[in-house]
Design a protein around this motif. Structure first.
Motif, PDB file in Angstrom:
ATOM      1  N   ILE A   5       0.268  -1.022   0.182  1.00 28.13           N
ATOM      2  CA  ILE A   5       0.587   0.002   0.213  1.00 28.13           C
ATOM      3  C   ILE A   5       1.154   0.800   0.064  1.00 28.13           C
ATOM      4  N   HIS A   6       2.216   1.156   0.545  1.00 27.67           N
ATOM      5  CA  HIS A   6       3.167   2.304   0.750  1.00 27.67           C
ATOM      6  C   HIS A   6       3.128   2.760  -0.789  1.00 27.67           C
ATOM      7  N   ALA A   7       3.992   1.466  -1.233  1.00 30.02           N
ATOM      8  CA  ALA A   7       4.585   1.581  -2.230  1.00 30.02           C
ATOM      9  C   ALA A   7       3.613   3.057  -3.389  1.00 30.02           C
ATOM     10  N   GLN A   8       2.353   1.840  -3.498  1.00 25.27           N
ATOM     11  CA  GLN A   8       1.169   1.988  -5.042  1.00 25.27           C
ATOM     12  C   GLN A   8       0.483   3.767  -4.411  1.00 25.27           C
ATOM     13  N   SER A   9       0.658   3.852  -3.196  1.00 23.59           N
ATOM     14  CA  SER A   9       0.021   4.962  -2.119  1.00 23.59           C
ATOM     15  C   SER A   9       0.809   6.210  -2.984  1.00 23.59           C
ATOM     16  N   GLY A  10       2.306   6.349  -2.353  1.00 22.29           N
ATOM     17  CA  GLY A  10       2.907   7.367  -2.851  1.00 22.29           C
ATOM     18  C   GLY A  10       3.119   8.018  -0.730  1.00 22.29           C
ATOM     19  N   LEU A  11       2.380   7.498   0.397  1.00 22.84           N
ATOM     20  CA  LEU A  11       2.306   7.562   1.394  1.00 22.84           C
ATOM     21  C   LEU A  11       2.703   7.191   2.198  1.00 22.84           C
ATOM     22  N   SER A  12       3.227   7.801   2.985  1.00 19.35           N
ATOM     23  CA  SER A  12       4.459   7.659   4.074  1.00 19.35           C
ATOM     24  C   SER A  12       4.050   5.873   5.018  1.00 19.35           C
ATOM     25  N   GLN A  13       4.973   5.261   5.432  1.00 22.36           N
ATOM     26  CA  GLN A  13       4.915   3.784   6.653  1.00 22.36           C
ATOM     27  C   GLN A  13       3.907   4.040   7.710  1.00 22.36           C
ATOM     28  N   SER A  14       4.012   5.291   7.890  1.00 23.30           N
ATOM     29  CA  SER A  14       3.449   5.159   8.727  1.00 23.30           C
ATOM     30  C   SER A  14       2.015   6.023  10.035  1.00 23.30           C
ATOM     31  N   THR A  15       1.995   6.573   7.597  1.00 22.68           N
ATOM     32  CA  THR A  15       0.505   6.639   8.015  1.00 22.68           C
ATOM     33  C   THR A  15      -0.148   5.888   7.454  1.00 22.68           C
ATOM     34  N   VAL A  16       0.215   4.863   6.321  1.00 26.26           N
ATOM     35  CA  VAL A  16      -0.648   3.786   6.402  1.00 26.26           C
ATOM     36  C   VAL A  16      -0.998   2.736   7.254  1.00 26.26           C
ATOM     37  N   SER A  17       0.295   2.598   7.647  1.00 29.52           N
ATOM     38  CA  SER A  17      -0.240   2.341   9.516  1.00 29.52           C
ATOM     39  C   SER A  17      -1.060   2.437  10.326  1.00 29.52           C
ATOM     40  N   ALA A  18      -1.277   3.682  10.649  1.00 27.39           N
ATOM     41  CA  ALA A  18      -1.962   4.474  11.311  1.00 27.39           C
ATOM     42  C   ALA A  18      -3.273   4.690  10.401  1.00 27.39           C
ATOM     43  N   HIS A  19      -3.664   4.819   9.153  1.00 30.27           N
ATOM     44  CA  HIS A  19      -5.363   4.080   8.891  1.00 30.27           C
ATOM     45  C   HIS A  19      -5.173   2.784   8.556  1.00 30.27           C
ATOM     46  N   ILE A  20      -4.936   1.611   8.482  1.00 28.77           N
ATOM     47  CA  ILE A  20      -5.444   0.762   8.565  1.00 28.77           C
ATOM     48  C   ILE A  20      -5.364   0.525  10.000  1.00 28.77           C
ATOM     49  N   ALA A  21      -4.667   0.718  11.183  1.00 29.67           N
ATOM     50  CA  ALA A  21      -5.464   0.562  12.878  1.00 29.67           C
ATOM     51  C   ALA A  21      -6.260   1.120  12.396  1.00 29.67           C
ATOM     52  N   THR A  22      -6.367   2.465  12.165  1.00 23.37           N
ATOM     53  CA  THR A  22      -8.364   3.121  12.214  1.00 23.37           C
ATOM     54  C   THR A  22      -9.775   2.216  11.722  1.00 23.37           C
ATOM     55  N   LEU A  23      -9.180   1.144  10.675  1.00 21.96           N
ATOM     56  CA  LEU A  23      -9.918   0.264  10.029  1.00 21.96           C
ATOM     57  C   LEU A  23      -9.985  -0.638  10.429  1.00 21.96           C
ATOM     58  N   VAL A  24      -9.294  -1.516  11.769  1.00 24.22           N
ATOM     59  CA  VAL A  24      -9.303  -2.560  12.457  1.00 24.22           C
ATOM     60  C   VAL A  24      -9.819  -2.432  13.092  1.00 24.22           C
ATOM     61  N   ALA A  25      -9.571  -1.284  14.162  1.00 22.67           N
ATOM     62  CA  ALA A  25     -10.222  -0.326  15.577  1.00 22.67           C
ATOM     63  C   ALA A  25     -11.757  -0.828  14.682  1.00 22.67           C
ATOM     64  N   ALA A  26     -12.435  -0.158  14.613  1.00 25.37           N
ATOM     65  CA  ALA A  26     -13.627  -0.175  13.589  1.00 25.37           C
ATOM     66  C   ALA A  26     -14.424  -1.039  13.000  1.00 25.37           C
ATOM     67  N   ARG A  27     -13.306  -2.364  13.209  1.00 29.52           N
ATOM     68  CA  ARG A  27     -13.936  -3.529  12.474  1.00 29.52           C
ATOM     69  C   ARG A  27     -14.152  -4.145  10.918  1.00 29.52           C
ATOM     70  N   LEU A  28     -13.306  -2.699   9.983  1.00 27.07           N
ATOM     71  CA  LEU A  28     -13.826  -3.071   8.741  1.00 27.07           C
ATOM     72  C   LEU A  28     -12.746  -3.940   8.138  1.00 27.07           C
ATOM     73  N   LEU A  29     -11.683  -3.663   8.712  1.00 28.83           N
ATOM     74  CA  LEU A  29     -10.829  -4.400   8.809  1.00 28.83           C
ATOM     75  C   LEU A  29     -10.499  -5.764   9.834  1.00 28.83           C
ATOM     76  N   VAL A  30      -9.813  -7.510   9.000  1.00 21.46           N
ATOM     77  CA  VAL A  30      -9.711  -7.834  11.057  1.00 21.46           C
ATOM     78  C   VAL A  30      -7.578  -8.339  10.326  1.00 21.46           C
ATOM     79  N   ALA A  31      -7.433  -8.209  11.187  1.00 24.34           N
ATOM     80  CA  ALA A  31      -5.853  -8.563  11.013  1.00 24.34           C
ATOM     81  C   ALA A  31      -6.407  -9.620  12.223  1.00 24.34           C
TER      82      ALA A  31
END
Length: 69
Positions: A5-31
């Motif tokens: 996702i970081h490579a494709q989006s151009g966003l920093s790895q920390s930004t991608v990780s923060a967004h993924i953490a938000t999606l996991v917290a919202a239960r939209l993603l399961v880790a």
């Protein structure tokens, strides 16, 4: 997944990780952690419920606006 996702989006790895953490917290993603790897999967039931709720709220909002004109 975050590296791809970081490579494709151009966003920093920390930004991608923060967004993924938000999606996991919202239960939209399961880790699922397996050793050093974390696998992500969409939670289709929660995504469907979220989309339905969003659609219902937008419809209600439109109805209120059109009735107040």
């Amino acid at each position: 997944p975050t590296n791809l996702i970081h490579a494709q989006s151009g966003l920093s790895q920390s930004t991608v990780s923060a967004h993924i953490a938000t999606l996991v917290a919202a239960r939209l993603l399961v880790a699922t952690r397996v050793g050093q790897w974390t696998f992500l999967a969409r939670n289709e039931e929660v995504i469907r419920a979220f989309a339905t709720q969003l659609s219902d709220n937008l419809s209600a909002s439109r109805a209120r606006r059109s009735s107040s004109k």
